[in-house]
Write an enzyme that holds these catalytic residues in place. Sequence first.
Site, PDB file in Angstrom:
ATOM      1  N   GLY A  56      27.402  33.612 -11.802  1.00 16.34           N
ATOM      2  CA  GLY A  56      27.348  32.741 -12.529  1.00 16.34           C
ATOM      3  C   GLY A  56      26.859  31.362 -11.460  1.00 16.34           C
ATOM      4  N   GLY A  82      35.806  33.271  -6.360  1.00 16.03           N
ATOM      5  CA  GLY A  82      35.990  31.436  -6.878  1.00 16.03           C
ATOM      6  C   GLY A  82      34.124  31.296  -6.880  1.00 16.03           C
ATOM      7  N   CYS A 140      36.581  29.947 -16.210  1.00 14.73           N
ATOM      8  CA  CYS A 140      36.927  30.917 -14.843  1.00 14.73           C
ATOM      9  C   CYS A 140      38.108  30.292 -14.094  1.00 14.73           C
ATOM     10  CB  CYS A 140      35.606  31.069 -13.877  1.00 14.73           C
ATOM     11  SG  CYS A 140      36.088  31.447 -11.963  1.00 14.73           S
ATOM     12  N   LYS A 176      31.173  31.074 -23.466  1.00 13.81           N
ATOM     13  CA  LYS A 176      31.467  31.471 -22.978  1.00 13.81           C
ATOM     14  C   LYS A 176      33.381  31.634 -23.159  1.00 13.81           C
ATOM     15  CE  LYS A 176      32.824  35.568 -19.537  1.00 13.81           C
ATOM     16  NZ  LYS A 176      31.926  36.465 -17.874  1.00 13.81           N
ATOM     17  N   ASN A 203      36.327  36.385 -20.773  1.00 14.03           N
ATOM     18  CA  ASN A 203      36.559  36.268 -19.580  1.00 14.03           C
ATOM     19  C   ASN A 203      38.174  36.959 -18.968  1.00 14.03           C
ATOM     20  OD1 ASN A 203      35.971  36.065 -16.771  1.00 14.03           O
ATOM     21  ND2 ASN A 203      34.842  33.621 -17.468  1.00 14.03           N
ATOM     22  N   GLY A 255      37.180  45.520 -20.495  1.00 14.79           N
ATOM     23  CA  GLY A 255      37.237  46.744 -20.604  1.00 14.79           C
ATOM     24  C   GLY A 255      36.236  48.022 -20.648  1.00 14.79           C
TER      25      GLY A 255
END
Length: 314
Positions: A56, A82, A140, A176, A203, A255
Amino acid sequence: MANSNNSNNVKNILEKVICGIKFKNPIITASGTFGYGLEFIRFIDLNLLGGIAIKGISLEPVEGNPMPRIVETSSGLLNAIGLQNVGVKAFVAEKLPILKSFDTNIIVNFWGKSIDEYLKVAEILDNTDGVDMLEMNISCPNIKDGGISFSSSPLATSEIVSKVRKVVRNKPLIVKLSPNVTDIKEYLKVVEVEGADSVSLINTLIGMAIDIHNFKPVLANKTGGLSGPAIKPIALRMVYEAFSTVKIPIIGMGGIMTGNDAAEFILAGADIVQVGTANFTDPSAGINISNELKEYMESKLFNSIDDFRGKAVI
Ligand SMILES: Cc1cc2nc3c(=O)[nH]c(=O)nc-3n(C[C@H](O)[C@H](O)[C@H](O)COP(=O)(O)O)c2cc1C
């Protein structure tokens, strides 16, 4: 007939076009799990990936959260990095020129601490050669400002997607989504209505780990985003729901460790997929998954991704 058989023999059955962009195979390495791609050049041939989603990128460089910021859990990984990154200027000047020399799609994941920051980064990337697609991260869970606050209500999602859409005029815009919502369908509809070209999901899910000896959360940030095999059933369910909710291309992730996992996502409705946590156990995960997916398709006599995309949705 003979001719068509011949051309079938040389056809790349893994090829998939979304938003006018051709992917040689439907495997993209997921943002934040593959750095800027360059770190992997000495381990794998980047040309063998369908695409690379870059860590990002924000307007200014970001140092990220204090350590510890990553911890392994049963069947997964908790991270609270972060959104550490070099900032858009350094990315475009130092990383992109090298990345551009590879024959793979470059998808730049981006974010901001405010709508204004999102708009500025989006505009720069939209006008930068060598960027094939933009992936806007509004999901996020590991930063206080920005990120998840824009995907915490359909109204906030609507506002940011419509504004960013207006400045992204040259490249496909992927949004996203966060899985940390009650009804993902509401968000999917908003993203499509506001003009996103594609949606990617999921996410990470917010989780935590506690150190039983010092009685504190393991992560300095206390909570982190859970990824890896632990989240696959949730991700699959959300992609399955997306298939019946939107018409725009769906990029599924969560996954995926094997070609069979990727096949499950495509059967649930994904056009292409991203591979994240698997890169931490094996830098060649994306390439192996692509090869395994091809074997699966051949075993089922599928000639293209579209031959089985969404086949499990009834
Ligand atoms: C260490 C780490 C860093 C991540 N950083 C980002 C990021 O910068 N932007 C983003 O959109 N997603 C980020 N993600 C989320 C992944 O791209 C992906 O959505 C998620 O991990 C689920 O896929 P997986 O289970 O295959 O890892 C990060 C994930 C991990 C594990």
